[in-house]
Structures are given as C-alpha cells and as structure tokens.
Design a protein around this motif. Structure first.
Motif, PDB file in Angstrom:
ATOM      1  N   ALA A  64       0.853  -1.056   0.016  1.00  0.00           N
ATOM      2  CA  ALA A  64      -0.061  -0.571   0.272  1.00  0.00           C
ATOM      3  C   ALA A  64       0.717   0.879  -0.093  1.00  0.00           C
ATOM      4  O   ALA A  64       0.793   2.303  -0.633  1.00  0.00           O
ATOM      5  CB  ALA A  64      -0.281   0.025   1.333  1.00  0.00           C
ATOM      6  N   LEU A  65       2.253   1.272   0.778  1.00  0.00           N
ATOM      7  CA  LEU A  65       2.595   2.182   0.988  1.00  0.00           C
ATOM      8  C   LEU A  65       3.788   2.572  -0.868  1.00  0.00           C
ATOM      9  O   LEU A  65       3.875   3.376  -0.853  1.00  0.00           O
ATOM     10  CB  LEU A  65       4.080   2.450   1.818  1.00  0.00           C
ATOM     11  N   LEU A  66       3.445   1.297  -1.425  1.00  0.00           N
ATOM     12  CA  LEU A  66       4.586   1.954  -2.606  1.00  0.00           C
ATOM     13  C   LEU A  66       3.025   2.454  -3.445  1.00  0.00           C
ATOM     14  O   LEU A  66       4.002   3.122  -4.555  1.00  0.00           O
ATOM     15  CB  LEU A  66       4.760   0.116  -3.143  1.00  0.00           C
ATOM     16  N   ASN A  67       2.636   1.549  -3.671  1.00  0.00           N
ATOM     17  CA  ASN A  67       1.379   2.565  -3.960  1.00  0.00           C
ATOM     18  C   ASN A  67       0.872   3.810  -3.847  1.00  0.00           C
ATOM     19  O   ASN A  67       1.075   5.027  -4.496  1.00  0.00           O
ATOM     20  CB  ASN A  67      -0.287   2.244  -4.291  1.00  0.00           C
ATOM     21  N   LEU A  68       1.085   4.657  -2.069  1.00  0.00           N
ATOM     22  CA  LEU A  68       1.036   5.668  -1.648  1.00  0.00           C
ATOM     23  C   LEU A  68       2.195   6.638  -2.620  1.00  0.00           C
ATOM     24  O   LEU A  68       1.582   7.695  -3.093  1.00  0.00           O
ATOM     25  CB  LEU A  68       0.862   5.833  -0.909  1.00  0.00           C
ATOM     26  N   GLY A  69       3.112   5.915  -2.285  1.00  0.00           N
ATOM     27  CA  GLY A  69       4.152   6.585  -2.910  1.00  0.00           C
ATOM     28  C   GLY A  69       3.992   7.230  -4.957  1.00  0.00           C
ATOM     29  O   GLY A  69       4.648   8.455  -5.459  1.00  0.00           O
ATOM     30  N   VAL A 121       8.598  12.553   3.679  1.00  0.00           N
ATOM     31  CA  VAL A 121       7.017  12.219   4.015  1.00  0.00           C
ATOM     32  C   VAL A 121       6.677  13.389   4.151  1.00  0.00           C
ATOM     33  O   VAL A 121       5.185  13.846   4.460  1.00  0.00           O
ATOM     34  CB  VAL A 121       6.594  10.728   4.627  1.00  0.00           C
ATOM     35  N   GLN A 122       6.792  13.343   5.619  1.00  0.00           N
ATOM     36  CA  GLN A 122       6.558  14.386   6.865  1.00  0.00           C
ATOM     37  C   GLN A 122       6.799  15.727   6.393  1.00  0.00           C
ATOM     38  O   GLN A 122       5.917  16.616   5.941  1.00  0.00           O
ATOM     39  CB  GLN A 122       6.989  14.241   8.668  1.00  0.00           C
ATOM     40  N   ASN A 123       8.180  16.149   5.618  1.00  0.00           N
ATOM     41  CA  ASN A 123       8.526  17.526   5.065  1.00  0.00           C
ATOM     42  C   ASN A 123       7.291  18.163   3.557  1.00  0.00           C
ATOM     43  O   ASN A 123       7.054  18.305   3.618  1.00  0.00           O
ATOM     44  CB  ASN A 123       9.896  17.450   5.087  1.00  0.00           C
ATOM     45  N   ALA A 124       7.464  16.320   3.100  1.00  0.00           N
ATOM     46  CA  ALA A 124       6.843  16.588   1.366  1.00  0.00           C
ATOM     47  C   ALA A 124       5.586  17.234   1.855  1.00  0.00           C
ATOM     48  O   ALA A 124       4.208  18.192   1.438  1.00  0.00           O
ATOM     49  CB  ALA A 124       6.917  15.884   0.218  1.00  0.00           C
ATOM     50  N   LEU A 125       4.713  16.163   3.038  1.00  0.00           N
ATOM     51  CA  LEU A 125       2.800  17.199   3.753  1.00  0.00           C
ATOM     52  C   LEU A 125       3.074  18.204   4.161  1.00  0.00           C
ATOM     53  O   LEU A 125       1.826  18.933   3.554  1.00  0.00           O
ATOM     54  CB  LEU A 125       3.084  16.019   4.394  1.00  0.00           C
ATOM     55  N   ASP A 126       4.426  19.109   5.120  1.00  0.00           N
ATOM     56  CA  ASP A 126       4.102  19.679   5.338  1.00  0.00           C
ATOM     57  C   ASP A 126       3.790  21.014   3.805  1.00  0.00           C
ATOM     58  O   ASP A 126       3.677  22.416   3.985  1.00  0.00           O
ATOM     59  CB  ASP A 126       5.078  20.323   5.646  1.00  0.00           C
ATOM     60  N   LEU A 127       4.894  21.241   2.915  1.00  0.00           N
ATOM     61  CA  LEU A 127       5.349  21.344   1.544  1.00  0.00           C
ATOM     62  C   LEU A 127       3.799  21.719   0.593  1.00  0.00           C
ATOM     63  O   LEU A 127       3.483  22.834   0.319  1.00  0.00           O
ATOM     64  CB  LEU A 127       6.363  20.894   0.974  1.00  0.00           C
ATOM     65  N   ALA A 128       3.044  20.155   0.684  1.00  0.00           N
ATOM     66  CA  ALA A 128       1.617  20.152   0.275  1.00  0.00           C
ATOM     67  C   ALA A 128       0.755  21.366   0.869  1.00  0.00           C
ATOM     68  O   ALA A 128       0.261  22.157  -0.272  1.00  0.00           O
ATOM     69  CB  ALA A 128       1.557  18.858   0.371  1.00  0.00           C
ATOM     70  N   GLY A 183      -8.942  14.242   8.449  1.00  0.00           N
ATOM     71  CA  GLY A 183      -8.251  15.132   8.650  1.00  0.00           C
ATOM     72  C   GLY A 183      -8.872  16.209   7.359  1.00  0.00           C
ATOM     73  O   GLY A 183      -9.132  16.758   6.907  1.00  0.00           O
ATOM     74  N   GLU A 184      -6.844  16.301   6.785  1.00  0.00           N
ATOM     75  CA  GLU A 184      -6.911  17.984   5.847  1.00  0.00           C
ATOM     76  C   GLU A 184      -8.056  17.556   4.852  1.00  0.00           C
ATOM     77  O   GLU A 184      -7.919  18.407   4.288  1.00  0.00           O
ATOM     78  CB  GLU A 184      -5.229  18.916   5.429  1.00  0.00           C
ATOM     79  N   ALA A 185      -7.701  16.188   4.446  1.00  0.00           N
ATOM     80  CA  ALA A 185      -8.152  15.795   2.783  1.00  0.00           C
ATOM     81  C   ALA A 185      -9.393  15.964   3.387  1.00  0.00           C
ATOM     82  O   ALA A 185      -9.862  17.052   1.913  1.00  0.00           O
ATOM     83  CB  ALA A 185      -6.983  14.768   2.457  1.00  0.00           C
ATOM     84  N   ALA A 186      -9.868  15.913   4.270  1.00  0.00           N
ATOM     85  CA  ALA A 186     -11.615  16.066   4.132  1.00  0.00           C
ATOM     86  C   ALA A 186     -11.561  17.703   3.988  1.00  0.00           C
ATOM     87  O   ALA A 186     -12.499  18.181   3.140  1.00  0.00           O
ATOM     88  CB  ALA A 186     -11.598  15.287   5.347  1.00  0.00           C
ATOM     89  N   ILE A 188      -2.568  15.003  -0.428  1.00  0.00           N
ATOM     90  CA  ILE A 188      -2.824  15.125   0.920  1.00  0.00           C
ATOM     91  C   ILE A 188      -2.728  14.445   1.614  1.00  0.00           C
ATOM     92  O   ILE A 188      -1.946  13.350   2.346  1.00  0.00           O
ATOM     93  CB  ILE A 188      -3.486  16.536   1.549  1.00  0.00           C
ATOM     94  N   TRP A 189      -4.131  13.305   1.121  1.00  0.00           N
ATOM     95  CA  TRP A 189      -4.409  12.063   1.613  1.00  0.00           C
ATOM     96  C   TRP A 189      -3.825  11.221   1.666  1.00  0.00           C
ATOM     97  O   TRP A 189      -2.956  10.701   2.760  1.00  0.00           O
ATOM     98  CB  TRP A 189      -5.839  11.016   1.018  1.00  0.00           C
ATOM     99  N   ALA A 190      -2.597  11.206   0.519  1.00  0.00           N
ATOM    100  CA  ALA A 190      -1.612   9.945   0.234  1.00  0.00           C
ATOM    101  C   ALA A 190      -0.019  10.357   1.119  1.00  0.00           C
ATOM    102  O   ALA A 190       0.199   9.693   1.696  1.00  0.00           O
ATOM    103  CB  ALA A 190      -1.336   9.925  -1.460  1.00  0.00           C
ATOM    104  N   LEU A 191      -0.164  11.699   1.270  1.00  0.00           N
ATOM    105  CA  LEU A 191       1.172  11.637   2.469  1.00  0.00           C
ATOM    106  C   LEU A 191       0.733  11.387   3.440  1.00  0.00           C
ATOM    107  O   LEU A 191       1.038  11.496   4.399  1.00  0.00           O
ATOM    108  CB  LEU A 191       1.339  13.444   1.871  1.00  0.00           C
ATOM    109  N   GLU A 192      -0.531  12.141   3.827  1.00  0.00           N
ATOM    110  CA  GLU A 192      -1.098  11.778   5.151  1.00  0.00           C
ATOM    111  C   GLU A 192      -0.711  10.659   5.658  1.00  0.00           C
ATOM    112  O   GLU A 192      -0.400   9.997   6.306  1.00  0.00           O
ATOM    113  CB  GLU A 192      -2.158  11.920   5.637  1.00  0.00           C
ATOM    114  N   GLU A 193      -1.478   9.235   5.116  1.00  0.00           N
ATOM    115  CA  GLU A 193      -1.728   7.101   5.150  1.00  0.00           C
ATOM    116  C   GLU A 193       0.248   7.769   4.967  1.00  0.00           C
ATOM    117  O   GLU A 193       0.765   6.746   6.088  1.00  0.00           O
ATOM    118  CB  GLU A 193      -2.112   7.198   3.601  1.00  0.00           C
ATOM    119  N   ALA A 194       0.845   8.206   4.466  1.00  0.00           N
ATOM    120  CA  ALA A 194       2.214   7.745   4.839  1.00  0.00           C
ATOM    121  C   ALA A 194       2.949   7.656   5.316  1.00  0.00           C
ATOM    122  O   ALA A 194       3.960   6.995   5.640  1.00  0.00           O
ATOM    123  CB  ALA A 194       3.001   8.048   2.965  1.00  0.00           C
TER     124      ALA A 194
END
Lengths: 278, 434
Positions: free
Chosen positions: B95-100, B183-190, B283-286, B311-317
């Motif tokens: 699942a993580l691969l698909n999120l990537g 990934v946390q950093n990428a979520l903040d950027l997004a 979360g933020e995606a909603a 945003i959803w994918a980054l939060e999940e990842a």
C-alpha cells in the motif's frame, strides 16, 4: 554555462517502449540540470515543448524504444541522417526489449488478429526490433531502465571527447561484490547473472530475485559453463533460454552470440517453457 | 458556415503518440476522434506461454510511470488465482508503494503539467520564473514519491521487490526512518500550497457532468482497493461483474481500445474516487474536499481532486512509514507456485489515473493461458472524446471563435485526465483545415 556556439546540440527521442529511460533522466534533476548547462537539449518531448525542426542537424541523438512500425523505421533513418552520433538508450533500443520478446515466433498478422480481432488493422505495424537492425549505433546505454550513473559516465566521456569505457563484466561479478547469496547454488533458481552485462550492481539478486538478463548479454557469454552450472543444480537449459529471451531475444535468435541457438527447437520456440523444474 | 476539419496532430501525453480529429460542417460536429498512434505492443499475446510468476516483471514495462501499479495489479491477480493472502505487513508495504506512486504522479501532473495552463505559461520552465516557490515545492514532493518507491520497491521505475506471495526483502529500519522524515516534510510542503491550488480557476467550456466510476473500498476508510464498483447513476456491483458491465471495443483510429460502462463512456481517476468515496476522507484531506470541490463537478475538477488525494496519500504515508519501521518478519515469498488445473485470477486496484484491471488464466504447470489488462487511460478514451465534442460544440456556439482558445481548452481537457505521462508540458499542435 558554456557559450551556446560551443555546445553540442542534443536531442532525446522515443520510439515504442514504456518511456522509462527518458523518465529516469527526467527523475534525476541533478543530472538533467548539469546536462542542460553543458549541452543544448533542443528536443526532449517528455520534458519540454521546445522541439527542433525535423531537418535540423544534431551532434547527438539519444534514442529510446524499439522499432515497431514502418513509420518508425523511416523516422529513425531520417534522424540518423541528420545526427553526427547516435546513442541507443535502454534495453528496447539496444536489444529490442520486451516488445521483441517473441522475436520470429509469431507472425505480426497473427498478433494483430489475436489482440484486435482483425489482422488488417494498423497495416504498418511490424515485429519489434532494436535500432541497430536499421541504422548504425555509436553508443549503447543498456538497462531496463538505464542506470543513471552509467548514462552520466557515457555522457561525460562524450562531452570530454573521449570514448566511453565499455563494460564487459557479468552481473555475477557485481553480485559477489555485493555479497549476495548465489540463487543458482543456494536455491536452485534460474539466474542469468553469469551471461548478463554488469552495471546494475546485481540489484534484483539483492532483493532475492534472479537476474532476468534485462541488460543484455556480455560480449562472450560463457554459455557452456553456464548450462553446466545449471545442470549441476538440477536446472533445465530451456528455463534459462526462456529467461534470457525476455529482454534480448533478437540478439540470441539472430545467432550473433551463440551457435547453440541455431536450432529453433533448442531455443524452446513453440514449446511450453519448462520453468524451474528439472 | 464552412466545412471544417480540426486536426490536432500531436497529443504528447498518452504514452507516446496520438492526436485528435474533429470534423465539423453546417449541421454541427460530424465526428470527434481521439487517435492513438502508439506502436502496438501485443502484451496480451506476449504473455501467453510465459510462466505466471514472471508476469509482474513483464507487465510493469507496459508503462514506466505506472510500473508500480502494474506490478501490484499483476501480483494481486496471480495471488487471487492461487487463493493466497499475504500478511498484513506485506499488504502495508505494498500500500505504501502505491501511495508513493500517487504522490509522485499527482505532484508531477499538478505542478508540472496542469498548472502552467491556468497561469498562462507554456511550460513549467516559464512557470518557474514567476512561481519559483510552487515549482520547487512541487518537485520536492514528487521526489519524495519516487523515494518511497525506491525504498519499498527497490527502484523508482520497474520495482523489483514486489513478488507473488510477498516481498523480496524488508526495507531496513534506518531507511524507513529517513523516509518517514522526508514524507512528513513533503506533507508540510503540500499543505503550504493549498492556497495556490485554490487560486486556479476552471474556465467554462460547456462540459456535461462526468459519468464517474471508481472502486468502493470495503470498510469505512478512503482506500485504493475494494470489492465493489461505484458508478454514477448505477447501484454498486461486485468487481467480478466488471466484465459484464464494461465493454471494450477496438476502434480503427486507435491502437488503444475504448471502453464503455453500461454502454456509456465513463471517467475513472481521482475525481471519480473523491466523488464516490470522499465522505470517508479525514484530516486535512477532508477539509480540502469541502473547500475545493463544488457539488456539480466537471472533468477539469480532476486536478483539484488530485490535490485532495495528494494530501490524503501523504497523510497515509506518514502513518505507514512510522508503523512499518518495526514489526514481525514478513512472510517469505513463494518460490514454487502451486497451480492446480486451470485457474483464473482478477485484480482491480486504484492507481493514480483510475482503476486498473489485470486478469490472468494459468494452467496446472503455472503457465499463462490468457492475460487481459485494462488500463485507466484506455477506459477514459471514449469519455475524452465525449468531452471534446462538448467543448467544440461550446466553441462553435460562440460569436467570436478564436482557435487559440479552442486549442487551450482542448489541451486542458486532455490534461485533466492525466493520460500517461510520456508527454510534455506542450500538448498539441492544432491546425484547422477549411
């Protein structure tokens, strides 16, 4: 940045394939930016809307993909005619790749009949072949996809006016350095490492997968010793043939490399693959 | 009115080579075709006679951008044929691969391919001069998407670590820790780009409401797998009935086949998923779903839906890269596959551009007897033609018809579908023959 007049005019082009080799370049922003600072990338459809004219001369054409239609044959020949040097990029361009996996086993009209239900559609489709079957190739960077360090080395050599170093070690050599367990000896798996060109640092074996020969054969594959090794571990010759056909079938079929493959029966053609059963 | 044929010679975003031809006369639009000239590769035939266990390594090469999706789809279909269930850990890594793949693909499409249209730029390079922060952040998010695929799949293109029955090698704890931080950093950027995305306004093009199809996840989470299909105007059906509902046909102007759902063109992808399953977002995606999507969506809202999913994918990842740092040993992948007699296996998986189907038949020797792959872009093609017809009709109805507007609008429609990336920021050459 070099003055524009001194920069090599380079175009990156694509025929039939998955675009993975272009994507590898696009993904590596460091290499791409460094390259863009040294050469004039005048055509790279995947990255830019700028394209050079169809007759504009090029110093280097970098070409990805195999040739699968008459139109592509013509386009490739035209490209060659206006390019001082031509690089085949990736296994499809160098060896034929997956699209050529069934080289000379199923006629093209039968393929069309089966997929499209009509053998008269797409009249200019032809069996997939590597670039070297149609034009002279100056540089070959193999791999599915290419390894970026190898591409960078070849480009650096070209830019410095020297002949790129030509690798001719087998994947086994890199596999030993990586201290992987030998899958043939330890697990009786069919592995193309002994006859496949190194450069991938034995990536698949590191992840527990046998080598599928995606980078193409070494210059002088030790076919006899390899089949001997396989039979010692209870493996069938047909299984390795099945495996190496996947990415580089035209090279083996046309018998440039191994006389053993002259006999179509020996190639396992028209037979069920025997898999990893002894 | 003159008889006109509008030809778009080059469509650079459908995995190679395609174009559009629209024929118009005084009675209106006579035809509207999306042509795919991509060389036929006959994967479905090439797979026959090959060992089933080798299928994932073959079919991932259908497309470099979608190689993780094809690998996962193929592995899942074969596991379905064999009746294998993988352990939770293996499923989570996959699942993580698909999120990537989602993070890489959506970031690239949004920031490099779709955004320049909205800003009046020809490409990301032009856009970078005026919006350096957005471009820089977008490319960093994309890089992190690739990094996930490298760590979990063993390579960003054509993963080698995903095998039938398991995972080749468990990613090292250190690599997962570093990945978690990235990934946390990428979520903040997004999240810092939400205002930018909200500022991109869709022009009016006369598009009709899209007919959307997506997998319905089991349980109550927004997810990329599910046992049922949701379709606009239809009750959910089990995925196994897909072949009864979806018809694939060969069209002479395209080497890609076209599909219909209950005899109508349909659209798959981010918009379909967010419309059908968006109430499950958290979360933020909603919050973004409520902010970015109106009640009546059009095809162009697929871009906003991709940002919501990003945003959803980054939060999940973020959660998965934390959870997967420690854990039990993974189940060992199978070396011998126990096929007994003729078996078939189907998988349906949401990948960035929509639902991907893989179907295989395998005989008792573990040799493939049939293979069928239905890609999201192929499913979308008929719906793209439908949108083009509406767009051209809208253009024809205008008193002052400017070709530049039509060109831009047709490009924006095609780009909204995010057809496979072999493409540039410049989509079409448009000529009007009178």
């Amino acid at each position: 940045m070099m003055p524009a007049s001194e920069r090599l005019k380079v175009g990156i082009f694509s025929f039939t394939g998955c675009a993975g080799d272009q994507l590898a370049i696009l993904n590596d922003t460091d290499v791409l930016l460094a390259l863009a600072g040294r050469v004039d990338i005048c055509s790279f459809i995947m990255a830019s809307s700028q394209t050079c004219g169809e007759d504009e001369p090029l110093d280097l054409a970098i070409v990805e993909g195999s040739i699968c239609s008459e139109k592509e044959v013509e386009a490739l020949k035209k490209l060659r005619a206006r390019s001082k040097k031509l690089m085949a990029l990736g296994t499809c361009a160098v060896w034929g790749g997956l699209p050529a996996m069934n080289a000379r086993t199923i006629p093209i009209h039968e393929l069309k009949q089966e997929v499209y239900g009509d053998s008269t559609v797409f009249p200019d489709a032809r069996e997939a072949e590597p670039l070297s079957h149609f034009v002279e190739v100056d540089y070959a960077v193999t791999g599915c996809p290419i390894e970026m360090d190898e591409f960078t080395h070849v480009m650096a050599a070209i830019l410095n006016g020297v002949q790129p170093f030509r690798q001719d070690a087998s994947v086994c050599s890199e596999c030993r350095i990586a201290e992987n367990q030998c899958l043939v000896q330890a697990k009786q798996q069919v592995c193309c490492g002994p006859i496949t060109l190194a450069g991938c640092k034995a990536r698949c074996i590191h992840f527990g997968q046998p080598c599928y020969g995606c980078r193409g054969p070494v210059e002088d594959p030790a076919y006899g010793a390899t089949t001997q090794l396989f039979s010692e571990h209870g493996l069938d010759k047909g299984a390795v043939i099945e495996q190496i056909r996947r990415f580089t079938a035209p090279a083996w079929v046309e018998n440039r490399l191994i006389p053993h493959f002259q006999d179509p029966q020996h190639m396992g053609l028209g037979q069920k693959p025997e898999g990893e059963r002894s | 009115m003159n008889r006109e044929t509008i030809t778009i010679d080059h469509l650079y975003r459908v995995e190679g080579h395609g174009g559009i031809t629209v024929a118009v006369d005084e009675t209106g639009i006579q035809s509207c075709q999306m042509e795919i000239f991509e060389g036929a590769r006959f994967y479905e035939v090439l797979l026959k006679g090959k060992l089933a266990k080798d299928a994932p390594g073959i079919v991932c090469r259908v497309c470099s951008i979608c190689s993780a999706g094809h690998t996962l789809g193929s592995v899942m279909a074969l596991e379905n044929a064999l009746g294998i269930s993988v352990s939770q850990g293996v499923a989570q890594f996959r699942a993580l691969l698909n999120l990537g793949q989602f993070i890489e693909s959506h970031a690239l499409h949004l920031f490099a391919l779709a955004a320049p249209d909205y800003l009046g730029d020809a490409s990301i390079l032009d856009m970078a001069a005026r919006f350096p922060e957005q471009v820089h952040k977008g490319l960093e998010i994309k890089r992190v998407g690739n990094l996930i695929q490298e760590v979990v799949g063993g390579r960003a293109i054509h993963p080698v670590n995903i095998v039938v029955g398991g995972l080749g090698r468990r990613p090292a704890k250190q690599a997962m820790q570093a990945l978690h931080a990235s990934v946390q950093n990428a979520l903040d950027l997004a999240l810092s780009l939400q205002g930018f995305i909200a500022s991109l306004e869709n022009p009016s093009m006369g598009l009709q409401p899209p007919i959307l199809v997506a997998l319905r996840p089991d349980g109550d989470h927004y997810a990329l797998q599910g046992s049922h299909l949701a379709a606009t105007g239809h009750a959910d059906i089990p995925v196994e009935q897909f072949y009864a509902r979806v018809n694939e046909k060969v069209v002479r102007h395209s080497t890609a086949k076209q599909s219909t759902y209950a005899k109508q063109p349909f659209m798959v992808g981010a918009l379909a998923r967010v419309v059908h399953n968006g109430e499950r977002l958290k979360g933020e995606a909603a919050k973004l779903r409520d902010a970015l999507l109106p009640v009546d969506v059009s095809t162009l809202h697929n871009n906003a839906a991709q940002f919501i999913e990003l945003i959803w994918a980054l939060e999940e990842a973020v959660v998965l890269t934390e959870q997967l740092q420690d854990g039990p040993e993974l189940t060992a992948p199978m070396t011998a596959l126990g096929f007994e007699g003729e078996q078939t296996g189907l998988s349906a998986l949401e990948v960035p551009r929509g639902t991907l189907y893989h179907l295989y038949g395998v005989d008792g020797d573990g040799v493939l007897t049939q293979a069928d792959i239905i890609t999201p872009t192929a499913q979308n093609l008929a719906h793209v033609e439908r949108d083009f017809a509406h767009g051209v009709g809208h253009w024809l109805a205008q008193a002052q018809r400017q070709q530049e507007t039509l060109r831009l609008h047709l490009e924006m429609i095609a780009r909204a579908y995010d057809p496979c990336i072999s493409c540039s920021t410049h989509l079409v050459d448009l000529t009007v023959h009178t």
